[in-house]
Enzyme design. Sequence first.
Site, PDB file in Angstrom:
ATOM      1  N   CYS A 199     -16.485  -9.151   5.706  1.00 19.27           N
ATOM      2  CA  CYS A 199     -15.835  -7.893   5.321  1.00 19.27           C
ATOM      3  C   CYS A 199     -14.577  -8.159   4.498  1.00 19.27           C
ATOM      4  O   CYS A 199     -13.690  -8.908   4.933  1.00 19.27           O
ATOM      5  CB  CYS A 199     -15.491  -7.094   6.565  1.00 19.27           C
ATOM      6  SG  CYS A 199     -14.676  -5.528   6.186  1.00 19.27           S
ATOM      7  N   CYS A 256       0.553  -0.011  10.263  1.00 19.94           N
ATOM      8  CA  CYS A 256       0.030  -1.048   9.358  1.00 19.94           C
ATOM      9  C   CYS A 256       1.098  -1.960   8.751  1.00 19.94           C
ATOM     10  O   CYS A 256       2.108  -1.498   8.221  1.00 19.94           O
ATOM     11  CB  CYS A 256      -0.778  -0.381   8.247  1.00 19.94           C
ATOM     12  SG  CYS A 256      -1.653  -1.582   7.222  1.00 19.94           S
ATOM     13  N   CYS A 312     -19.389   2.037   8.608  1.00 13.91           N
ATOM     14  CA  CYS A 312     -18.652   1.390   9.687  1.00 13.91           C
ATOM     15  C   CYS A 312     -17.417   2.250   9.914  1.00 13.91           C
ATOM     16  O   CYS A 312     -16.565   2.356   9.036  1.00 13.91           O
ATOM     17  CB  CYS A 312     -18.262  -0.030   9.273  1.00 13.91           C
ATOM     18  SG  CYS A 312     -17.139  -0.835  10.440  1.00 13.91           S
ATOM     19  N   CYS A 365       0.841  -1.204   0.000  1.00 10.64           N
ATOM     20  CA  CYS A 365       0.000   0.000   0.000  1.00 10.64           C
ATOM     21  C   CYS A 365       0.873   1.251   0.000  1.00 10.64           C
ATOM     22  O   CYS A 365       1.880   1.323   0.706  1.00 10.64           O
ATOM     23  CB  CYS A 365      -0.906  -0.020   1.226  1.00 10.64           C
ATOM     24  SG  CYS A 365      -2.040   1.376   1.283  1.00 10.64           S
ATOM     25  N   ARG A 399     -18.058  -2.534  17.987  1.00 12.18           N
ATOM     26  CA  ARG A 399     -17.309  -3.773  17.735  1.00 12.18           C
ATOM     27  C   ARG A 399     -15.984  -3.809  18.490  1.00 12.18           C
ATOM     28  O   ARG A 399     -15.136  -2.937  18.315  1.00 12.18           O
ATOM     29  CB  ARG A 399     -17.063  -3.954  16.231  1.00 12.18           C
ATOM     30  CG  ARG A 399     -16.380  -5.274  15.895  1.00 12.18           C
ATOM     31  CD  ARG A 399     -16.448  -5.607  14.411  1.00 12.18           C
ATOM     32  NE  ARG A 399     -17.816  -5.499  13.948  1.00 12.18           N
ATOM     33  CZ  ARG A 399     -18.233  -4.641  13.038  1.00 12.18           C
ATOM     34  NH1 ARG A 399     -17.382  -3.855  12.443  1.00 12.18           N
ATOM     35  NH2 ARG A 399     -19.504  -4.586  12.706  1.00 12.18           N
TER      36      ARG A 399
HETATM   37  N1  SAM Z   1      -6.701   0.461   3.158  1.00  8.67           N
HETATM   38  C1  SAM Z   1      -7.998   0.686   3.657  1.00  8.67           C
HETATM   39  C2  SAM Z   1      -8.043   1.774   4.709  1.00  8.67           C
HETATM   40  O1  SAM Z   1      -7.022   2.049   5.324  1.00  8.67           O
HETATM   41  O2  SAM Z   1      -9.106   2.327   4.889  1.00  8.67           O
HETATM   42  C3  SAM Z   1      -8.653  -0.558   4.205  1.00  8.67           C
HETATM   43  C4  SAM Z   1      -7.831  -1.590   4.949  1.00  8.67           C
HETATM   44  S1  SAM Z   1      -7.128  -1.035   6.522  1.00  8.67           S
HETATM   45  C5  SAM Z   1      -6.052  -2.356   6.934  1.00  8.67           C
HETATM   46  C6  SAM Z   1      -8.519  -1.116   7.627  1.00  8.67           C
HETATM   47  C7  SAM Z   1      -8.337  -0.633   9.037  1.00  8.67           C
HETATM   48  O3  SAM Z   1      -7.625  -1.605   9.786  1.00  8.67           O
HETATM   49  C8  SAM Z   1      -7.537   0.635   9.263  1.00  8.67           C
HETATM   50  O4  SAM Z   1      -8.296   1.778   9.067  1.00  8.67           O
HETATM   51  C9  SAM Z   1      -7.125   0.506  10.714  1.00  8.67           C
HETATM   52  O5  SAM Z   1      -8.058   1.163  11.529  1.00  8.67           O
HETATM   53  C10 SAM Z   1      -7.145  -1.008  10.962  1.00  8.67           C
HETATM   54  N2  SAM Z   1      -5.808  -1.523  11.237  1.00  8.67           N
HETATM   55  C11 SAM Z   1      -4.809  -1.677  10.343  1.00  8.67           C
HETATM   56  N3  SAM Z   1      -3.696  -2.154  10.937  1.00  8.67           N
HETATM   57  C12 SAM Z   1      -3.981  -2.297  12.240  1.00  8.67           C
HETATM   58  C13 SAM Z   1      -3.238  -2.750  13.372  1.00  8.67           C
HETATM   59  N4  SAM Z   1      -1.967  -3.124  13.264  1.00  8.67           N
HETATM   60  N5  SAM Z   1      -3.849  -2.790  14.570  1.00  8.67           N
HETATM   61  C14 SAM Z   1      -5.145  -2.409  14.693  1.00  8.67           C
HETATM   62  N6  SAM Z   1      -5.897  -1.978  13.661  1.00  8.67           N
HETATM   63  C15 SAM Z   1      -5.331  -1.905  12.447  1.00  8.67           C
HETATM   64  C1  DTB Z   2     -11.427  -2.545  11.635  1.00  6.47           C
HETATM   65  O1  DTB Z   2     -11.733  -1.539  12.277  1.00  6.47           O
HETATM   66  N1  DTB Z   2     -10.551  -3.450  12.016  1.00  6.47           N
HETATM   67  C2  DTB Z   2     -10.377  -4.476  10.996  1.00  6.47           C
HETATM   68  C3  DTB Z   2     -11.427  -4.054   9.936  1.00  6.47           C
HETATM   69  N2  DTB Z   2     -11.942  -2.831  10.451  1.00  6.47           N
HETATM   70  C4  DTB Z   2     -11.025  -3.923   8.533  1.00  6.47           C
HETATM   71  C5  DTB Z   2      -8.981  -4.592  10.565  1.00  6.47           C
HETATM   72  C6  DTB Z   2      -8.040  -4.943  11.701  1.00  6.47           C
HETATM   73  C7  DTB Z   2      -6.679  -5.167  11.140  1.00  6.47           C
HETATM   74  C8  DTB Z   2      -5.726  -5.643  12.184  1.00  6.47           C
HETATM   75  C9  DTB Z   2      -4.355  -5.838  11.655  1.00  6.47           C
HETATM   76  C10 DTB Z   2      -4.222  -6.860  10.574  1.00  6.47           C
HETATM   77  O2  DTB Z   2      -4.712  -7.992  10.715  1.00  6.47           O
HETATM   78  O3  DTB Z   2      -3.558  -6.534   9.580  1.00  6.47           O
HETATM   79 FE1  SF4 Z   3      -2.865   1.118   3.407  1.00  5.41          FE
HETATM   80 FE2  SF4 Z   3      -2.752  -0.080   5.773  1.00  5.41          FE
HETATM   81 FE3  SF4 Z   3      -3.121   2.535   5.662  1.00  5.41          FE
HETATM   82 FE4  SF4 Z   3      -5.098   0.875   4.816  1.00  5.41          FE
HETATM   83  S1  SF4 Z   3      -4.297   1.077   6.900  1.00  5.41           S
HETATM   84  S2  SF4 Z   3      -4.366   2.725   3.797  1.00  5.41           S
HETATM   85  S3  SF4 Z   3      -3.852  -0.807   3.970  1.00  5.41           S
HETATM   86  S4  SF4 Z   3      -1.280   1.414   4.955  1.00  5.41           S
END
Ligand code: SAM
Ligand code: DTB
Ligand code: SF4
Length: 330
Positions: free
Chosen positions: A100, A63, A192, A56, A264
């Site tokens: 999801c 992330c 959401c 990404c 959630r």
């Molecule tokens: N790329 C899209 C975005 O950022 O909206 C969708 C996928 S992203 C992985 C979805 C959500 O996962 C993020 O907005 C964040 O709140 C959550 N998330 C990502 N990495 C995480 C982590 N290491 N621990 C907890 N929540 C995480």
């Molecule tokens: C949300 O709030 N949490 C989920 C879902 N929406 C997409 C994602 C959690 C991601 C946790 C880290 C991972 O597994 O990469």
């Molecule tokens: Fe990209 Fe992760 Fe950020 Fe979503 S949360 S925009 S997958 S870097």
Amino acid sequence: MSHPEVRTNWTRAEVAEIYNLPFLDLVFRAAQVHRKFHQSDEVQVCTLLSIKTGGCTEDCKYCSQSAHYKTGLQAHKLVAKEEVVTKAREAKDNGASRFCMGAAWREIRDNKDFDRILEMVREVNGMGLEVCCTLGMLTEEQAHKLKQAGLHAYNHNLDTSESHYANVITTRTYQDRLNTIENVRKAGITVCCGGILGLGESKDDRIDLLKTLSNLSPHPESVPINALVPIEGTPLHGQSTVDNFEFVRSIATARILMPTSMVRLSAGRLEMSKETQALCFLAGANSIFGGEKLLTTPNPASDSDAELFSSLGLRPREAFKSAQSEAANG
Ligand code: SAM
Ligand code: DTB
Ligand code: SF4
């Protein structure tokens, strides 16, 4: 907003007052609100599937999927529709009512991949599951296409307060996030939207996030509260974890501020005791992610969640049930 007690004009002082109540009073009040608007023995189980993994362009400091950090994650292009259908069927068989699909994109592009996702949405919706997607930023037109394909919900988190946002993400703004949420709303898709705790934010940041979420009008139908899952190689790895009582406070405050929404208990359950999770349910959480994997990180196994549900007398909630219909039923 249908119920007179549902407000979207919370002041910062009101939110802070609720958040700072003596802990047991806060949980008690949240439990009362929860029982008024929801069936307290029901918890919705949602299953996540990463349909496009890693690489990404965004720099979200938490992330595993950001191309800015070396996390050792195996990237994968968009998966085939058949794989999604198989996983959705498995999820349904395991008691999930919501499915999801997540993609590591900054934004949706109008290309073949998006067309394939529209087909996935059509199929999963046809299976009687609430379909949710989280695909990054989108335009109003793209939101309409997803709606036409049968999308029930779109996940787009605000993650933290507006003032802490730039410490966590620099490749987009808070306003970008709000614009996408608005586009989702305009298309008639449910929203959401929640956040992550443990991003080095202060209590004031958590209060600000809860104020922003609860003044979205209408409220997000679903509010995920994540605890940071620390990922090696990301800047936030090694960050001190959020205190469990602060986590429960955030859930309870969300429940009081947004009485009809699903709250959630999201990422981070693997690091939580069963007792802390039980406190979250008492404080008004009524949804979890089930299944052995979140997007890229592990989640409690289905049998240990089944055991937790059995110990607490909880049962999985059916799909497409609204808080309004519950209130109407008593
Ligand atoms: N790329 C899209 C975005 O950022 O909206 C969708 C996928 S992203 C992985 C979805 C959500 O996962 C993020 O907005 C964040 O709140 C959550 N998330 C990502 N990495 C995480 C982590 N290491 N621990 C907890 N929540 C995480
Ligand atoms: C949300 O709030 N949490 C989920 C879902 N929406 C997409 C994602 C959690 C991601 C946790 C880290 C991972 O597994 O990469
Ligand atoms: Fe990209 Fe992760 Fe950020 Fe979503 S949360 S925009 S997958 S870097």
